[in-house]
Design a protein around this motif. Sequence first.
Motif, PDB file in Angstrom:
ATOM      1  N   MET A   1       0.846  -1.206   0.000  1.00  0.00           N
ATOM      2  CA  MET A   1       0.000   0.000   0.000  1.00  0.00           C
ATOM      3  C   MET A   1       0.867   1.237   0.000  1.00  0.00           C
ATOM      4  SD  MET A   1      -2.868   1.199   2.768  1.00  0.00           S
ATOM      5  CE  MET A   1      -4.014  -0.042   2.232  1.00  0.00           C
ATOM      6  N   GLY A   2       0.650   2.168  -0.911  1.00  0.00           N
ATOM      7  CA  GLY A   2       1.444   3.372  -0.992  1.00  0.00           C
ATOM      8  C   GLY A   2       1.088   4.373   0.084  1.00  0.00           C
ATOM      9  N   ARG A   3       1.977   5.326   0.271  1.00  0.00           N
ATOM     10  CA  ARG A   3       1.761   6.308   1.331  1.00  0.00           C
ATOM     11  C   ARG A   3       0.494   7.132   1.104  1.00  0.00           C
ATOM     12  NH1 ARG A   3       6.254   6.872   4.533  1.00  0.00           N
ATOM     13  NH2 ARG A   3       8.155   5.943   3.728  1.00  0.00           N
ATOM     14  N   GLU A   4       0.126   7.326  -0.155  1.00  0.00           N
ATOM     15  CA  GLU A   4      -1.030   8.170  -0.422  1.00  0.00           C
ATOM     16  C   GLU A   4      -2.333   7.557   0.077  1.00  0.00           C
ATOM     17  OE1 GLU A   4      -0.300   5.590  -4.070  1.00  0.00           O
ATOM     18  OE2 GLU A   4       0.846   6.717  -2.577  1.00  0.00           O
ATOM     19  N   HIS A   5      -2.296   6.249   0.390  1.00  0.00           N
ATOM     20  CA  HIS A   5      -3.509   5.577   0.845  1.00  0.00           C
ATOM     21  C   HIS A   5      -3.595   5.483   2.372  1.00  0.00           C
ATOM     22  CE1 HIS A   5      -4.496   4.589  -3.247  1.00  0.00           C
ATOM     23  NE2 HIS A   5      -3.355   3.949  -3.409  1.00  0.00           N
ATOM     24  N   ILE A   6      -2.581   5.971   3.070  1.00  0.00           N
ATOM     25  CA  ILE A   6      -2.571   5.861   4.526  1.00  0.00           C
ATOM     26  C   ILE A   6      -3.598   6.821   5.120  1.00  0.00           C
ATOM     27  CG2 ILE A   6      -1.209   6.271   6.608  1.00  0.00           C
ATOM     28  CD1 ILE A   6       1.256   5.471   5.001  1.00  0.00           C
ATOM     29  N   ASP A   7      -4.368   6.305   6.067  1.00  0.00           N
ATOM     30  CA  ASP A   7      -5.343   7.142   6.761  1.00  0.00           C
ATOM     31  C   ASP A   7      -4.647   7.805   7.937  1.00  0.00           C
ATOM     32  OD1 ASP A   7      -7.402   8.289   8.134  1.00  0.00           O
ATOM     33  OD2 ASP A   7      -8.697   6.527   8.096  1.00  0.00           O
ATOM     34  N   THR A   8      -4.497   9.090   7.905  1.00  0.00           N
ATOM     35  CA  THR A   8      -3.776   9.809   8.955  1.00  0.00           C
ATOM     36  C   THR A   8      -4.492   9.751  10.287  1.00  0.00           C
ATOM     37  OG1 THR A   8      -4.874  11.902   8.462  1.00  0.00           O
ATOM     38  CG2 THR A   8      -2.852  11.407   7.251  1.00  0.00           C
ATOM     39  N   ARG A   9      -5.741   9.400  10.264  1.00  0.00           N
ATOM     40  CA  ARG A   9      -6.516   9.387  11.519  1.00  0.00           C
ATOM     41  C   ARG A   9      -6.693   7.982  12.077  1.00  0.00           C
ATOM     42  NH1 ARG A   9     -11.792  11.919   9.290  1.00  0.00           N
ATOM     43  NH2 ARG A   9     -11.241  10.390   7.710  1.00  0.00           N
ATOM     44  N   THR A 193      -0.409  12.787  13.716  1.00  0.00           N
ATOM     45  CA  THR A 193       0.961  12.368  13.467  1.00  0.00           C
ATOM     46  C   THR A 193       1.460  12.960  12.152  1.00  0.00           C
ATOM     47  OG1 THR A 193       2.427  10.440  13.459  1.00  0.00           O
ATOM     48  CG2 THR A 193       0.367  10.264  12.185  1.00  0.00           C
ATOM     49  N   ASP A 194       2.730  12.720  11.847  1.00  0.00           N
ATOM     50  CA  ASP A 194       3.333  13.216  10.614  1.00  0.00           C
ATOM     51  C   ASP A 194       3.157  12.169   9.524  1.00  0.00           C
ATOM     52  OD1 ASP A 194       4.874  14.205   8.578  1.00  0.00           O
ATOM     53  OD2 ASP A 194       6.637  14.620   9.813  1.00  0.00           O
ATOM     54  N   VAL A 195       2.152  12.350   8.689  1.00  0.00           N
ATOM     55  CA  VAL A 195       1.812  11.337   7.691  1.00  0.00           C
ATOM     56  C   VAL A 195       2.941  11.081   6.714  1.00  0.00           C
ATOM     57  CG1 VAL A 195       0.735  12.977   6.114  1.00  0.00           C
ATOM     58  CG2 VAL A 195       0.058  10.585   6.053  1.00  0.00           C
ATOM     59  N   ALA A 196       3.738  12.062   6.432  1.00  0.00           N
ATOM     60  CA  ALA A 196       4.811  11.897   5.451  1.00  0.00           C
ATOM     61  C   ALA A 196       5.867  10.902   5.925  1.00  0.00           C
ATOM     62  CB  ALA A 196       5.469  13.237   5.164  1.00  0.00           C
ATOM     63  N   LYS A 197       5.937  10.692   7.239  1.00  0.00           N
ATOM     64  CA  LYS A 197       6.944   9.782   7.785  1.00  0.00           C
ATOM     65  C   LYS A 197       6.383   8.397   8.109  1.00  0.00           C
ATOM     66  CE  LYS A 197       9.739  13.450   9.855  1.00  0.00           C
ATOM     67  NZ  LYS A 197      10.317  13.992  11.125  1.00  0.00           N
ATOM     68  N   LEU A 198       5.088   8.209   7.937  1.00  0.00           N
ATOM     69  CA  LEU A 198       4.486   6.929   8.285  1.00  0.00           C
ATOM     70  C   LEU A 198       4.916   5.828   7.320  1.00  0.00           C
ATOM     71  CD1 LEU A 198       0.808   7.962   9.141  1.00  0.00           C
ATOM     72  CD2 LEU A 198       2.542   7.134  10.744  1.00  0.00           C
ATOM     73  N   PRO A 199       5.217   4.634   7.864  1.00  0.00           N
ATOM     74  CA  PRO A 199       5.514   3.506   6.980  1.00  0.00           C
ATOM     75  C   PRO A 199       4.239   3.034   6.295  1.00  0.00           C
ATOM     76  CG  PRO A 199       5.457   2.782   9.266  1.00  0.00           C
ATOM     77  CD  PRO A 199       5.338   4.282   9.287  1.00  0.00           C
ATOM     78  N   PRO A 200       4.325   2.543   5.075  1.00  0.00           N
ATOM     79  CA  PRO A 200       3.117   2.100   4.354  1.00  0.00           C
ATOM     80  C   PRO A 200       2.305   1.063   5.111  1.00  0.00           C
ATOM     81  CG  PRO A 200       4.969   2.257   2.850  1.00  0.00           C
ATOM     82  CD  PRO A 200       5.533   2.457   4.231  1.00  0.00           C
ATOM     83  N   ALA A 201       2.964   0.209   5.892  1.00  0.00           N
ATOM     84  CA  ALA A 201       2.260  -0.888   6.572  1.00  0.00           C
ATOM     85  C   ALA A 201       1.196  -0.412   7.536  1.00  0.00           C
ATOM     86  CB  ALA A 201       3.264  -1.758   7.323  1.00  0.00           C
ATOM     87  N   VAL A 202       1.313   0.821   8.028  1.00  0.00           N
ATOM     88  CA  VAL A 202       0.358   1.314   9.021  1.00  0.00           C
ATOM     89  C   VAL A 202      -1.065   1.318   8.483  1.00  0.00           C
ATOM     90  CG1 VAL A 202      -0.308   3.356  10.367  1.00  0.00           C
ATOM     91  CG2 VAL A 202       2.069   2.642  10.282  1.00  0.00           C
ATOM     92  N   GLY A 203      -1.210   1.426   7.165  1.00  0.00           N
ATOM     93  CA  GLY A 203      -2.546   1.482   6.589  1.00  0.00           C
ATOM     94  C   GLY A 203      -3.306   0.183   6.645  1.00  0.00           C
ATOM     95  N   SER A 204      -2.613  -0.935   6.844  1.00  0.00           N
ATOM     96  CA  SER A 204      -3.306  -2.228   6.794  1.00  0.00           C
ATOM     97  C   SER A 204      -2.928  -3.196   7.904  1.00  0.00           C
ATOM     98  CB  SER A 204      -3.032  -2.911   5.445  1.00  0.00           C
ATOM     99  OG  SER A 204      -1.641  -3.112   5.261  1.00  0.00           O
ATOM    100  N   VAL A 205      -1.847  -2.925   8.621  1.00  0.00           N
ATOM    101  CA  VAL A 205      -1.320  -3.915   9.559  1.00  0.00           C
ATOM    102  C   VAL A 205      -2.288  -4.232  10.696  1.00  0.00           C
ATOM    103  CG1 VAL A 205      -0.158  -2.255  11.084  1.00  0.00           C
ATOM    104  CG2 VAL A 205       0.766  -4.583  10.816  1.00  0.00           C
ATOM    105  N   GLY A 206      -3.157  -3.316  11.029  1.00  0.00           N
ATOM    106  CA  GLY A 206      -4.075  -3.541  12.138  1.00  0.00           C
ATOM    107  C   GLY A 206      -5.191  -4.520  11.845  1.00  0.00           C
TER     108      GLY A 206
END
Length: 226
Positions: A1-9, A193-206
């Motif tokens: 999953m790319g960074r653009e798909h990460i939910d910052t919230r 948080t700082d979305v630009a620094k988030l690893p891609p895995a955060v969007g789906s790992v949970g």
Amino acid sequence: MGREHIDTRQLAQLTEQSQDLHSDALRITGRAMAPTASEEDVMALQTAASLENLAVGVYRTAARLPFIRSGNKTLVTFISTTTRQHEEHAKAFNAAVTRAGGRAQTGTDPKYAAVVRKTLPTVKTPADVVKLAISLEDVAAQTYTKNVGQVSSGPLRRLFGSVAPVEAQHRATLLAVQALLSAGDESLIALPTDVAKLPPAVGSVGFPDAFYPTADASPVSEGAIR
């Protein structure tokens, strides 16, 4: 999953959802009484209470650790909130036990209490705390999910079915936190948080499972009072 798909919230949403599910569970508790509960019902409720009691103990111990107490504030808040929810879940299960004619379980699950005793001396970092908490939340969620099909009445099925997703949400939040810790920057565990620094895995790992597994669910008798 790319960074653009990460939910910052994501962390905020997981916390809010956990609170909402927790509130639903407590509302259901008042109706979770069976006039003719089976012996298996009582054991299942006692085992559930024993898992909750253990989780409370672990989170309280974690909160006292210097690197937690003086560490990341978002993690401290999560631990405090989750401890309170586990305390209330234990009360809910024990209230159902006594209404069903059984004895309230004030002890801890013997199988996982042994695991905790062995593991706690090796806990040296926030990542170690999170890893242990994930394992406890997972076994609770799996156990309650399986209990839904094991107890004998609708009210008890609704009780287990309402608490299970709260534990699953705890695990989901912790998995997201674990991913952020693995990124090597604890400051990422923040709201916002700082979305630009988030690893891609955060969007789906949970959310690793489409359907919650039950292979590691505790037997109904595991934490029952002998």
